[in-house]
Design a protein around this motif. Sequence first.
Motif, PDB file in Angstrom:
ATOM      1  N   SER A  91     -29.750  10.421 -21.701  1.00  0.00           N
ATOM      2  CA  SER A  91     -29.645   9.539 -22.868  1.00  0.00           C
ATOM      3  C   SER A  91     -28.414   9.883 -23.715  1.00  0.00           C
ATOM      4  O   SER A  91     -28.335   9.494 -24.868  1.00  0.00           O
ATOM      5  CB  SER A  91     -30.908   9.667 -23.729  1.00  0.00           C
ATOM      6  OG  SER A  91     -31.005  10.992 -24.202  1.00  0.00           O
ATOM      7  N   ASN A  92     -27.488  10.605 -23.158  1.00  0.00           N
ATOM      8  CA  ASN A  92     -26.302  11.041 -23.903  1.00  0.00           C
ATOM      9  C   ASN A  92     -25.139  10.071 -23.747  1.00  0.00           C
ATOM     10  O   ASN A  92     -24.013  10.462 -23.485  1.00  0.00           O
ATOM     11  CB  ASN A  92     -25.868  12.439 -23.444  1.00  0.00           C
ATOM     12  CG  ASN A  92     -26.848  13.492 -23.861  1.00  0.00           C
ATOM     13  OD1 ASN A  92     -27.551  13.302 -24.841  1.00  0.00           O
ATOM     14  ND2 ASN A  92     -26.908  14.577 -23.117  1.00  0.00           N
ATOM     15  N   PHE A  93     -25.378   8.807 -23.901  1.00  0.00           N
ATOM     16  CA  PHE A  93     -24.316   7.807 -23.844  1.00  0.00           C
ATOM     17  C   PHE A  93     -23.747   7.668 -25.256  1.00  0.00           C
ATOM     18  O   PHE A  93     -24.333   7.051 -26.125  1.00  0.00           O
ATOM     19  CB  PHE A  93     -24.884   6.473 -23.351  1.00  0.00           C
ATOM     20  CG  PHE A  93     -23.829   5.435 -23.135  1.00  0.00           C
ATOM     21  CD1 PHE A  93     -22.984   5.509 -22.051  1.00  0.00           C
ATOM     22  CD2 PHE A  93     -23.692   4.383 -24.019  1.00  0.00           C
ATOM     23  CE1 PHE A  93     -22.016   4.548 -21.840  1.00  0.00           C
ATOM     24  CE2 PHE A  93     -22.719   3.425 -23.820  1.00  0.00           C
ATOM     25  CZ  PHE A  93     -21.882   3.502 -22.724  1.00  0.00           C
ATOM     26  N   HIS A  94     -22.624   8.302 -25.492  1.00  0.00           N
ATOM     27  CA  HIS A  94     -22.051   8.308 -26.838  1.00  0.00           C
ATOM     28  C   HIS A  94     -20.531   8.273 -26.769  1.00  0.00           C
ATOM     29  O   HIS A  94     -19.926   8.635 -25.768  1.00  0.00           O
ATOM     30  CB  HIS A  94     -22.509   9.541 -27.616  1.00  0.00           C
ATOM     31  CG  HIS A  94     -22.015  10.818 -27.016  1.00  0.00           C
ATOM     32  ND1 HIS A  94     -22.611  11.400 -25.914  1.00  0.00           N
ATOM     33  CD2 HIS A  94     -20.971  11.613 -27.343  1.00  0.00           C
ATOM     34  CE1 HIS A  94     -21.962  12.507 -25.594  1.00  0.00           C
ATOM     35  NE2 HIS A  94     -20.960  12.654 -26.430  1.00  0.00           N
ATOM     36  N   PHE A  95     -19.952   7.833 -27.863  1.00  0.00           N
ATOM     37  CA  PHE A  95     -18.500   7.855 -27.996  1.00  0.00           C
ATOM     38  C   PHE A  95     -18.111   9.124 -28.731  1.00  0.00           C
ATOM     39  O   PHE A  95     -18.768   9.552 -29.652  1.00  0.00           O
ATOM     40  CB  PHE A  95     -18.005   6.639 -28.786  1.00  0.00           C
ATOM     41  CG  PHE A  95     -18.191   5.354 -28.058  1.00  0.00           C
ATOM     42  CD1 PHE A  95     -17.291   4.979 -27.083  1.00  0.00           C
ATOM     43  CD2 PHE A  95     -19.265   4.537 -28.324  1.00  0.00           C
ATOM     44  CE1 PHE A  95     -17.448   3.791 -26.398  1.00  0.00           C
ATOM     45  CE2 PHE A  95     -19.433   3.355 -27.654  1.00  0.00           C
ATOM     46  CZ  PHE A  95     -18.526   2.978 -26.685  1.00  0.00           C
ATOM     47  N   SER A  96     -17.013   9.695 -28.313  1.00  0.00           N
ATOM     48  CA  SER A  96     -16.579  10.925 -28.969  1.00  0.00           C
ATOM     49  C   SER A  96     -15.442  10.623 -29.939  1.00  0.00           C
ATOM     50  O   SER A  96     -14.878   9.554 -29.945  1.00  0.00           O
ATOM     51  CB  SER A  96     -16.140  11.948 -27.922  1.00  0.00           C
ATOM     52  OG  SER A  96     -15.055  11.434 -27.194  1.00  0.00           O
ATOM     53  N   GLY A  97     -15.067  11.593 -30.735  1.00  0.00           N
ATOM     54  CA  GLY A  97     -14.044  11.428 -31.752  1.00  0.00           C
ATOM     55  C   GLY A  97     -12.648  11.739 -31.256  1.00  0.00           C
ATOM     56  O   GLY A  97     -11.920  12.475 -31.894  1.00  0.00           O
ATOM     57  N   ARG A  98     -12.258  11.182 -30.117  1.00  0.00           N
ATOM     58  CA  ARG A  98     -10.940  11.444 -29.572  1.00  0.00           C
ATOM     59  C   ARG A  98      -9.832  10.743 -30.351  1.00  0.00           C
ATOM     60  O   ARG A  98      -8.670  11.037 -30.175  1.00  0.00           O
ATOM     61  CB  ARG A  98     -10.877  11.036 -28.111  1.00  0.00           C
ATOM     62  CG  ARG A  98     -11.611  11.985 -27.201  1.00  0.00           C
ATOM     63  CD  ARG A  98     -11.615  11.453 -25.790  1.00  0.00           C
ATOM     64  NE  ARG A  98     -12.202  12.318 -24.801  1.00  0.00           N
ATOM     65  CZ  ARG A  98     -13.427  12.742 -24.752  1.00  0.00           C
ATOM     66  NH1 ARG A  98     -14.248  12.441 -25.720  1.00  0.00           N
ATOM     67  NH2 ARG A  98     -13.855  13.489 -23.774  1.00  0.00           N
ATOM     68  N   SER A  99     -10.164   9.783 -31.167  1.00  0.00           N
ATOM     69  CA  SER A  99      -9.131   9.026 -31.885  1.00  0.00           C
ATOM     70  C   SER A  99      -8.450   9.858 -32.965  1.00  0.00           C
ATOM     71  O   SER A  99      -7.326   9.556 -33.356  1.00  0.00           O
ATOM     72  CB  SER A  99      -9.739   7.768 -32.507  1.00  0.00           C
ATOM     73  OG  SER A  99     -10.671   8.113 -33.501  1.00  0.00           O
ATOM     74  N   TRP A 100      -9.093  10.899 -33.459  1.00  0.00           N
ATOM     75  CA  TRP A 100      -8.482  11.680 -34.538  1.00  0.00           C
ATOM     76  C   TRP A 100      -7.206  12.371 -34.091  1.00  0.00           C
ATOM     77  O   TRP A 100      -6.274  12.530 -34.865  1.00  0.00           O
ATOM     78  CB  TRP A 100      -9.476  12.683 -35.103  1.00  0.00           C
ATOM     79  CG  TRP A 100     -10.599  12.000 -35.803  1.00  0.00           C
ATOM     80  CD1 TRP A 100     -11.904  11.968 -35.420  1.00  0.00           C
ATOM     81  CD2 TRP A 100     -10.507  11.197 -36.971  1.00  0.00           C
ATOM     82  NE1 TRP A 100     -12.625  11.199 -36.279  1.00  0.00           N
ATOM     83  CE2 TRP A 100     -11.792  10.719 -37.252  1.00  0.00           C
ATOM     84  CE3 TRP A 100      -9.461  10.832 -37.816  1.00  0.00           C
ATOM     85  CZ2 TRP A 100     -12.068   9.890 -38.329  1.00  0.00           C
ATOM     86  CZ3 TRP A 100      -9.731  10.004 -38.893  1.00  0.00           C
ATOM     87  CH2 TRP A 100     -11.020   9.555 -39.137  1.00  0.00           C
ATOM     88  N   GLY A 101      -7.140  12.780 -32.842  1.00  0.00           N
ATOM     89  CA  GLY A 101      -5.916  13.396 -32.341  1.00  0.00           C
ATOM     90  C   GLY A 101      -4.757  12.420 -32.326  1.00  0.00           C
ATOM     91  O   GLY A 101      -3.644  12.746 -32.719  1.00  0.00           O
ATOM     92  N   LEU A 102      -5.022  11.198 -31.883  1.00  0.00           N
ATOM     93  CA  LEU A 102      -3.973  10.181 -31.855  1.00  0.00           C
ATOM     94  C   LEU A 102      -3.591   9.727 -33.258  1.00  0.00           C
ATOM     95  O   LEU A 102      -2.418   9.531 -33.566  1.00  0.00           O
ATOM     96  CB  LEU A 102      -4.427   8.983 -31.018  1.00  0.00           C
ATOM     97  CG  LEU A 102      -4.590   9.218 -29.519  1.00  0.00           C
ATOM     98  CD1 LEU A 102      -5.197   8.001 -28.845  1.00  0.00           C
ATOM     99  CD2 LEU A 102      -3.263   9.564 -28.892  1.00  0.00           C
ATOM    100  N   LEU A 103      -4.582   9.562 -34.115  1.00  0.00           N
ATOM    101  CA  LEU A 103      -4.295   9.098 -35.473  1.00  0.00           C
ATOM    102  C   LEU A 103      -3.586  10.153 -36.305  1.00  0.00           C
ATOM    103  O   LEU A 103      -2.864   9.826 -37.248  1.00  0.00           O
ATOM    104  CB  LEU A 103      -5.581   8.658 -36.163  1.00  0.00           C
ATOM    105  CG  LEU A 103      -6.199   7.394 -35.586  1.00  0.00           C
ATOM    106  CD1 LEU A 103      -7.519   7.087 -36.282  1.00  0.00           C
ATOM    107  CD2 LEU A 103      -5.257   6.224 -35.689  1.00  0.00           C
ATOM    108  N   SER A 104      -3.772  11.411 -35.953  1.00  0.00           N
ATOM    109  CA  SER A 104      -3.065  12.459 -36.691  1.00  0.00           C
ATOM    110  C   SER A 104      -1.560  12.379 -36.454  1.00  0.00           C
ATOM    111  O   SER A 104      -0.777  12.774 -37.322  1.00  0.00           O
ATOM    112  CB  SER A 104      -3.609  13.836 -36.330  1.00  0.00           C
ATOM    113  OG  SER A 104      -3.341  14.129 -34.979  1.00  0.00           O
TER     114      SER A 104
END
Length: 136
Positions: A91-104
């Motif tokens: 049940s671990n279908f989730h989105f991770s916070g990978r966008s913070w690296g790009l937005l930084s």
Amino acid sequence: MDQKEEKTWGIFISLAGIIGMSIISPVGNIIAVLILWLIKRDQSSFINEIGREALGFQIVMSIAGFVLRIIAAIISGMFALSFWLFNPFTSNFHFSGRSWGLLSIVWIVNVVFSVIAALKANDGVIYRYPFKIRIR
């Protein structure tokens, strides 16, 4: 308007994008620069030029942030989907916070060039950003 006041407003306009981006991330940088520029552009040609340069740069920063958010969402979705496909009973279908690296990246570029522009404005020089949308 005297030269010292022009320089001060030039510094404010140059740094307004950083403040706006930290308050309302996608478009706050444009709104902050636009408001200051619209208030002071008729009072000085120096401020008018700095405002146009800063506004064009902040528009590019917002577009870059928007594009990187889309890319990060696609990448996160692909990672989440691949995890779910290889482990369908979890049940671990989730989105991770990978966008913070790009937005930084956008944040750092914005801070660096805005500070350079503010320092140039303090010297009475109009800084030409390396990438911007030309505003007339």
